[in-house]
Design a protein around this motif. Structure first.
Motif, PDB file in Angstrom:
ATOM      1  N   PHE A  44      33.565  23.851  40.776  1.00  0.00           N
ATOM      2  CA  PHE A  44      33.800  22.995  39.616  1.00  0.00           C
ATOM      3  C   PHE A  44      33.205  23.613  38.360  1.00  0.00           C
ATOM      4  CE2 PHE A  44      32.283  19.495  36.879  1.00  0.00           C
ATOM      5  CZ  PHE A  44      33.517  18.984  36.502  1.00  0.00           C
ATOM      6  N   LEU A  45      31.967  24.092  38.469  1.00  0.00           N
ATOM      7  CA  LEU A  45      31.300  24.729  37.329  1.00  0.00           C
ATOM      8  C   LEU A  45      32.101  25.934  36.834  1.00  0.00           C
ATOM      9  CD1 LEU A  45      28.774  25.131  35.487  1.00  0.00           C
ATOM     10  CD2 LEU A  45      27.784  26.459  37.354  1.00  0.00           C
ATOM     11  N   CYS A  46      32.537  26.785  37.746  1.00  0.00           N
ATOM     12  CA  CYS A  46      33.304  27.978  37.360  1.00  0.00           C
ATOM     13  C   CYS A  46      34.640  27.606  36.723  1.00  0.00           C
ATOM     14  CB  CYS A  46      33.526  28.883  38.567  1.00  0.00           C
ATOM     15  SG  CYS A  46      32.021  29.691  39.124  1.00  0.00           S
ATOM     16  N   TYR A  47      35.294  26.569  37.259  1.00  0.00           N
ATOM     17  CA  TYR A  47      36.563  26.151  36.672  1.00  0.00           C
ATOM     18  C   TYR A  47      36.368  25.662  35.241  1.00  0.00           C
ATOM     19  CZ  TYR A  47      40.817  23.760  35.551  1.00  0.00           C
ATOM     20  OH  TYR A  47      41.957  23.364  34.903  1.00  0.00           O
ATOM     21  N   VAL A  48      35.358  24.841  35.029  1.00  0.00           N
ATOM     22  CA  VAL A  48      35.097  24.315  33.682  1.00  0.00           C
ATOM     23  C   VAL A  48      34.817  25.462  32.710  1.00  0.00           C
ATOM     24  CG1 VAL A  48      33.469  22.961  32.298  1.00  0.00           C
ATOM     25  CG2 VAL A  48      34.349  22.044  34.448  1.00  0.00           C
ATOM     26  N   LEU A  87      45.334  40.547  42.601  1.00  0.00           N
ATOM     27  CA  LEU A  87      45.288  39.094  42.746  1.00  0.00           C
ATOM     28  C   LEU A  87      46.114  38.416  41.665  1.00  0.00           C
ATOM     29  CD1 LEU A  87      44.139  36.780  44.393  1.00  0.00           C
ATOM     30  CD2 LEU A  87      42.116  36.830  42.930  1.00  0.00           C
ATOM     31  N   TYR A  88      46.098  38.962  40.456  1.00  0.00           N
ATOM     32  CA  TYR A  88      46.898  38.401  39.370  1.00  0.00           C
ATOM     33  C   TYR A  88      48.396  38.508  39.674  1.00  0.00           C
ATOM     34  CZ  TYR A  88      48.761  37.470  34.727  1.00  0.00           C
ATOM     35  OH  TYR A  88      49.461  36.941  33.671  1.00  0.00           O
ATOM     36  N   LEU A  89      48.802  39.572  40.335  1.00  0.00           N
ATOM     37  CA  LEU A  89      50.211  39.709  40.723  1.00  0.00           C
ATOM     38  C   LEU A  89      50.631  38.574  41.647  1.00  0.00           C
ATOM     39  CD1 LEU A  89      50.528  43.554  41.358  1.00  0.00           C
ATOM     40  CD2 LEU A  89      51.520  42.241  39.473  1.00  0.00           C
ATOM     41  N   VAL A  90      49.695  38.092  42.459  1.00  0.00           N
ATOM     42  CA  VAL A  90      49.988  36.992  43.381  1.00  0.00           C
ATOM     43  C   VAL A  90      49.924  35.645  42.667  1.00  0.00           C
ATOM     44  CG1 VAL A  90      49.176  35.796  45.460  1.00  0.00           C
ATOM     45  CG2 VAL A  90      49.151  38.295  45.364  1.00  0.00           C
ATOM     46  N   THR A  91      48.867  35.419  41.880  1.00  0.00           N
ATOM     47  CA  THR A  91      48.659  34.091  41.283  1.00  0.00           C
ATOM     48  C   THR A  91      49.397  33.888  39.965  1.00  0.00           C
ATOM     49  OG1 THR A  91      46.696  34.778  40.031  1.00  0.00           O
ATOM     50  CG2 THR A  91      46.351  33.948  42.288  1.00  0.00           C
ATOM     51  N   ARG A  92      49.561  34.957  39.197  1.00  0.00           N
ATOM     52  CA  ARG A  92      50.174  34.882  37.855  1.00  0.00           C
ATOM     53  C   ARG A  92      49.445  33.884  36.954  1.00  0.00           C
ATOM     54  NH1 ARG A  92      52.519  39.281  36.635  1.00  0.00           N
ATOM     55  NH2 ARG A  92      54.114  39.913  38.068  1.00  0.00           N
ATOM     56  N   ASP A  93      48.142  33.728  37.164  1.00  0.00           N
ATOM     57  CA  ASP A  93      47.334  32.800  36.375  1.00  0.00           C
ATOM     58  C   ASP A  93      45.950  33.413  36.177  1.00  0.00           C
ATOM     59  OD1 ASP A  93      45.845  30.720  35.306  1.00  0.00           O
ATOM     60  OD2 ASP A  93      46.578  29.227  36.722  1.00  0.00           O
ATOM     61  N   GLU A  94      45.585  33.637  34.909  1.00  0.00           N
ATOM     62  CA  GLU A  94      44.296  34.275  34.617  1.00  0.00           C
ATOM     63  C   GLU A  94      43.120  33.444  35.115  1.00  0.00           C
ATOM     64  OE1 GLU A  94      44.462  34.644  30.394  1.00  0.00           O
ATOM     65  OE2 GLU A  94      45.584  36.525  30.466  1.00  0.00           O
ATOM     66  N   ILE A  95      43.152  32.145  34.833  1.00  0.00           N
ATOM     67  CA  ILE A  95      42.037  31.283  35.215  1.00  0.00           C
ATOM     68  C   ILE A  95      41.879  31.258  36.732  1.00  0.00           C
ATOM     69  CG2 ILE A  95      41.199  28.891  35.226  1.00  0.00           C
ATOM     70  CD1 ILE A  95      42.433  28.605  32.431  1.00  0.00           C
ATOM     71  N   LEU A  96      42.974  31.109  37.454  1.00  0.00           N
ATOM     72  CA  LEU A  96      42.903  31.077  38.920  1.00  0.00           C
ATOM     73  C   LEU A  96      42.401  32.405  39.475  1.00  0.00           C
ATOM     74  CD1 LEU A  96      43.348  29.554  41.542  1.00  0.00           C
ATOM     75  CD2 LEU A  96      45.740  30.319  41.489  1.00  0.00           C
ATOM     76  N   THR A  97      42.843  33.512  38.899  1.00  0.00           N
ATOM     77  CA  THR A  97      42.394  34.833  39.349  1.00  0.00           C
ATOM     78  C   THR A  97      40.881  34.975  39.201  1.00  0.00           C
ATOM     79  OG1 THR A  97      44.510  35.843  38.763  1.00  0.00           O
ATOM     80  CG2 THR A  97      42.625  37.320  38.966  1.00  0.00           C
ATOM     81  N   PHE A  98      40.367  34.648  38.034  1.00  0.00           N
ATOM     82  CA  PHE A  98      38.920  34.758  37.815  1.00  0.00           C
ATOM     83  C   PHE A  98      38.153  33.744  38.653  1.00  0.00           C
ATOM     84  CE2 PHE A  98      40.219  36.578  33.550  1.00  0.00           C
ATOM     85  CZ  PHE A  98      39.978  37.888  33.941  1.00  0.00           C
ATOM     86  N   TRP A  99      38.729  32.550  38.842  1.00  0.00           N
ATOM     87  CA  TRP A  99      38.066  31.523  39.641  1.00  0.00           C
ATOM     88  C   TRP A  99      37.912  31.987  41.089  1.00  0.00           C
ATOM     89  CZ3 TRP A  99      39.392  28.345  43.787  1.00  0.00           C
ATOM     90  CH2 TRP A  99      38.519  27.288  44.023  1.00  0.00           C
ATOM     91  N   ILE A 100      38.932  32.620  41.637  1.00  0.00           N
ATOM     92  CA  ILE A 100      38.850  33.117  43.015  1.00  0.00           C
ATOM     93  C   ILE A 100      37.756  34.169  43.124  1.00  0.00           C
ATOM     94  CG2 ILE A 100      40.072  34.456  44.785  1.00  0.00           C
ATOM     95  CD1 ILE A 100      42.635  32.906  43.903  1.00  0.00           C
TER      96      ILE A 100
END
Length: 126
Positions: A44-48, A87-100
């Motif tokens: 949660f902290l990382c997502y925020v 990972l970005y090629l799979v998720t296509r989302d910057e926030i999700l990539t960094f969150w993982i």
């Protein structure tokens, strides 16, 4: 007060309360519950933090996600530079990539503190 500041303050409160509570006689007790609670709050902290916008180095990291360059600067840290691209090629989302990547790092920190038998609140205290 924005959500990022509120989350930081809540994290400080959690760490402070953890410091004040008596330590368990058996630190291994409830370790699965502790892992779930830690990873939930850490996630949660990382997502925020990631959702609040990029600044500083994170802007450079986000630009790298779509880069094709194999400049020696990028090759010296393949886990980060090439791993994030894949990972970005799979998720296509910057926030999700960094969150993982944050969650992987968070688990490694949790495992390290557990191996050192350090209290869990100390992860959030530093």
């Amino acid at each position: 007060m924005n959500s990022e500041l509120a989350t930081y303050l809540a994290t400080i409160l959690i760490a402070t309360v953890g410091c004040l509570l008596p330590r368990q006689a058996n630190p291994e007790a409830n370790s699965r519950i502790k892992l779930i609670l830690f990873m939930s709050w850490f996630g949660f902290l990382c997502y925020v933090i990631r959702d609040a916008g990029f600044d500083g180095d994170m802007i450079n990291y986000s630009v790298n996600l779509t880069s094709d360059s194999l400049d020696p600067y990028f090759v010296k840290e393949p886990y980060i530079w090439i791993g994030t691209r894949l990972l970005y090629l799979v998720t296509r989302d910057e926030i999700l990539t960094f969150w993982i990547f944050d969650m992987i790092a968070g688990y490694l920190v949790y495992a390290s503190f557990k191996a050192l038998k350090a209290p869990l609140y100390s992860v959030f205290a530093y």
